[in-house]
Design a protein around this motif. Structure first.
Motif, PDB file in Angstrom:
ATOM      1  N   LYS A  48       0.841  -1.204   0.000  1.00 12.94           N
ATOM      2  CA  LYS A  48       0.000   0.000   0.000  1.00 12.94           C
ATOM      3  C   LYS A  48       0.871   1.247   0.000  1.00 12.94           C
ATOM      4  O   LYS A  48       1.905   1.277   0.681  1.00 12.94           O
ATOM      5  CB  LYS A  48      -0.852   0.003   1.289  1.00 12.94           C
ATOM      6  CG  LYS A  48      -1.709   1.244   1.479  1.00 12.94           C
ATOM      7  CD  LYS A  48      -2.804   1.319   0.436  1.00 12.94           C
ATOM      8  CE  LYS A  48      -3.534   2.639   0.411  1.00 12.94           C
ATOM      9  NZ  LYS A  48      -4.544   2.673  -0.679  1.00 12.94           N
ATOM     10  N   THR A  49       0.488   2.268  -0.729  1.00 10.51           N
ATOM     11  CA  THR A  49       1.159   3.563  -0.608  1.00 10.51           C
ATOM     12  C   THR A  49       0.107   4.648  -0.498  1.00 10.51           C
ATOM     13  O   THR A  49      -0.981   4.526  -1.061  1.00 10.51           O
ATOM     14  CB  THR A  49       2.104   3.843  -1.795  1.00 10.51           C
ATOM     15  OG1 THR A  49       2.954   4.954  -1.485  1.00 10.51           O
ATOM     16  CG2 THR A  49       1.335   4.176  -3.067  1.00 10.51           C
ATOM     17  N   ASP A  50       0.401   5.713   0.250  1.00  8.95           N
ATOM     18  CA  ASP A  50      -0.589   6.741   0.539  1.00  8.95           C
ATOM     19  C   ASP A  50       0.131   8.038   0.922  1.00  8.95           C
ATOM     20  O   ASP A  50       1.001   8.028   1.783  1.00  8.95           O
ATOM     21  CB  ASP A  50      -1.461   6.268   1.711  1.00  8.95           C
ATOM     22  CG  ASP A  50      -2.581   7.238   2.019  1.00  8.95           C
ATOM     23  OD1 ASP A  50      -3.499   7.375   1.190  1.00  8.95           O
ATOM     24  OD2 ASP A  50      -2.537   7.870   3.089  1.00  8.95           O
ATOM     25  N   SER A  51      -0.243   9.127   0.271  1.00  8.57           N
ATOM     26  CA  SER A  51       0.379  10.423   0.582  1.00  8.57           C
ATOM     27  C   SER A  51      -0.568  11.320   1.358  1.00  8.57           C
ATOM     28  O   SER A  51      -1.777  11.331   1.111  1.00  8.57           O
ATOM     29  CB  SER A  51       0.732  11.180  -0.712  1.00  8.57           C
ATOM     30  OG  SER A  51       1.708  10.510  -1.455  1.00  8.57           O
ATOM     31  N   VAL A 100       8.846   5.494   4.843  1.00 13.53           N
ATOM     32  CA  VAL A 100       8.298   6.856   4.857  1.00 13.53           C
ATOM     33  C   VAL A 100       9.142   7.762   3.971  1.00 13.53           C
ATOM     34  O   VAL A 100      10.359   7.863   4.173  1.00 13.53           O
ATOM     35  CB  VAL A 100       8.280   7.427   6.288  1.00 13.53           C
ATOM     36  CG1 VAL A 100       7.731   8.852   6.268  1.00 13.53           C
ATOM     37  CG2 VAL A 100       7.438   6.547   7.203  1.00 13.53           C
ATOM     38  N   THR A 146       4.667  10.532   2.382  1.00 15.66           N
ATOM     39  CA  THR A 146       4.127   9.340   1.736  1.00 15.66           C
ATOM     40  C   THR A 146       4.563   8.113   2.532  1.00 15.66           C
ATOM     41  O   THR A 146       5.753   7.921   2.763  1.00 15.66           O
ATOM     42  CB  THR A 146       4.630   9.224   0.284  1.00 15.66           C
ATOM     43  OG1 THR A 146       4.283  10.417  -0.407  1.00 15.66           O
ATOM     44  CG2 THR A 146       4.023   8.018  -0.418  1.00 15.66           C
ATOM     45  N   SER A 148       4.467   3.992   2.761  1.00 11.25           N
ATOM     46  CA  SER A 148       4.244   2.740   2.049  1.00 11.25           C
ATOM     47  C   SER A 148       4.378   1.595   3.030  1.00 11.25           C
ATOM     48  O   SER A 148       5.249   1.611   3.887  1.00 11.25           O
ATOM     49  CB  SER A 148       5.244   2.591   0.905  1.00 11.25           C
ATOM     50  OG  SER A 148       5.108   3.684   0.020  1.00 11.25           O
TER      51      SER A 148
END
Lengths: 334, 334
Positions: A48-51, A100, A146, A148
């Motif tokens: 998963k990745t998310d910013s 991160v 971000t 991950s």
């Protein structure tokens, strides 16, 4: 096949998928679910990745100035990690390692740099994640963080968005709406609940001989953009529709307070504010009673609707009339 | 123990490590190497995240305006992926899955959105990586693209930064410097070379019976910040020093051209420009001849120095005199 990327989130996703190869060995679930699922060494791994971006997902508290709703660097770090962990929960997985990438404003002081890391550590420690690596850059723009994650299914099957069937019962954890009052900075990923809904019970490791029938969610997503918007992902991926019962939607105290006590406004907030980080999921109707009887958590569980063969996304109002569920969505709220 | 995060990259890293638990089960290598290394299902997996930010790692070409050195959206997407893949190469691994988090300027047009994805796809396809997922956000800032990768060792041991010993020979692939002339936009990760240096030969799968002695690098890093800076990571992690021979440093044609033919200026560029994305590695001196004889690649191989027990980072100049190797570094170049 979608010809161009369009303007909507759904349009862009459809276009993107059309650009990608249909099948890649080892990649079981690609773009379009809470996490990607890959096969490695006999287990399913979740990626998963998310910013989070300054001014979009948080307003940074400035030493000296007081801004309503502003976040400290510690809160930003916590939120960045916890949001991504919530997506691991929504697959029924166990989060393991975080990376991160921080893009810092040039000249960012010690308070920001160290506060951010302390928040990241706080989230990692409390959610059972190891901080495995990272990358820092400085630039002449605002803060972007971000996160991950790699997670593991540890023998369970991941719960996808695509498994709902007509007749399945739709449930949600917790109470919804009003997250801007502060909760959006402290997501509480529903890890234990997600694990339970992937069919893993606390006892299942210990007593494999006595296999009581376990509940397993047929589809699941975490609520980041609001129930009204996120339930559409379950519908689109599962090729079903839904009837959501307005009277059954759990409205948070914060949403009611922000709505000045107006129940209609509060309901609207519960459906569209977003950043609830609760789980929205379906189970076969025949498992609904077992689910409710065996629910292992202090977190409230509410049956809010039923999936339908008809593809509409319908809100059944308190007076029994029904209408298309308006999307709304948090993205205009900040 | 380092008391605060300090101002330098090395100081920050030391501080960060002091904040983290010393040992986490399953996490073999945490912050401080090219990639994190985790154990999963009997193999070592590599995890990496890396951001590129507008104005810092690229200048975005504006439709209409012509800016010298500007990148197209396709080039930005390519660079974002290839940079991260270069770190997988530097461990001797095989890149498998990519996640891309794009933070887009509000109102970003189709050209940017689709061009970026096409560049990402181009890199993934040519480097053997599957695009497994992503996240897009829009905000009122400039473009940030963060790529996270999972790679596999497929039975080989990862090559760390920490394995160099006094007396080891220091090698570099390719030719260095002048990347701003254009090469910085098209990194060519040295995947095959990295794999070879992890002890995996093309033949090793097929003919396990005949085990010819294989070369294995004792330490390795990819050159992102320039040899002068990156060799320090090998020294610090391995607790050794180095003597770099100026006359042996391979200077690129671009560096020489940008230096107007001045060999001293060109050498300085080769040592400090950065964004070469070549491999810098060590082998035991006793393996140097075998390395050179069995080098399987068209990419040039140069022995540029020797690791020392003395902790200094020394440049031996063409006239035989030696001095501390100046760090320089690309970060002031853009």
């Amino acid at each position: 096949v979608v010809a161009d990327s369009g303007d909507s989130e759904f349009g862009y996703l459809a276009w993107l998928r059309g650009q990608l190869p249909q099948r890649v060995p080892g990649l079981l679930v690609g773009p379009g679910d809470d996490c990607a699922v890959v096969a490695a060494g006999g287990d399913y791994l979740l990626l998963k990745t998310d910013s989070v971006a300054e001014g979009r997902h948080f307003v940074l508290a400035d030493a000296g100035a007081v801004v309503a709703g502003a976040a400290t660097p510690v809160q930003v770090g916590y939120k960045a990690v916890a949001r991504a962990v919530s997506d691991i929960a929504a697959m029924g997985g166990v989060p393991k390692y975080a990376l991160v990438a921080a893009v810092l404003p040039q000249g960012a002081g010690k308070e920001l740099r160290e506060g951010l890391l302390h928040g990241i550590k706080w989230a990692c420690d409390s959610l059972g994640v190891a901080l495995a690596g990272g990358d820092t850059t400085s630039w002449d723009g605002k803060l972007v963080v971000t996160v991950s994650l790699m997670g593991e299914m540890q023998g369970a099957m991941p719960v996808l968005r695509s498994g709902a069937r007509p007749g399945d019962a739709l449930y949600v954890t917790g109470a919804l709406g009003g997250s801007l009052a502060g909760r959006h900075l402290q997501p509480e990923p529903r890890l234990a609940e997600g694990r339970f809904l992937a069919g893993v019970t606390a006892a299942s490791g210990a007593s494999k001989a006595k296999t009581a029938r376990r509940v397993k969610a047929s589809s699941m997503i975490d609520l980041s953009d609001g129930l009204a918007r996120d339930v559409r992902h379950l519908c689109v991926e599962s090729k079903v529709g839904v009837r959501v019962e307005a009277a059954a939607v759990p409205v948070s105290a914060a949403a009611l307070a922000r709505a000045g006590g107006d129940p209609e406004k509060a309901l609207q907030a519960a459906l569209t504010d977003g950043e609830d980080y609760e789980l929205l999921f379906t189970v076969p109707d025949s498992d609904a009673a077992l689910l409710e009887a065996s629910w292992p958590s202090q977190v409230k569980l509410s049956r809010v609707g039923t999936m339908t063969a008809d593809l509409g996304v319908v809100l059944v109002q308190r007076d029994g009339s029904s209408r298309e569920l308006p999307v709304g969505g948090w993205e205009y709220a900040l």
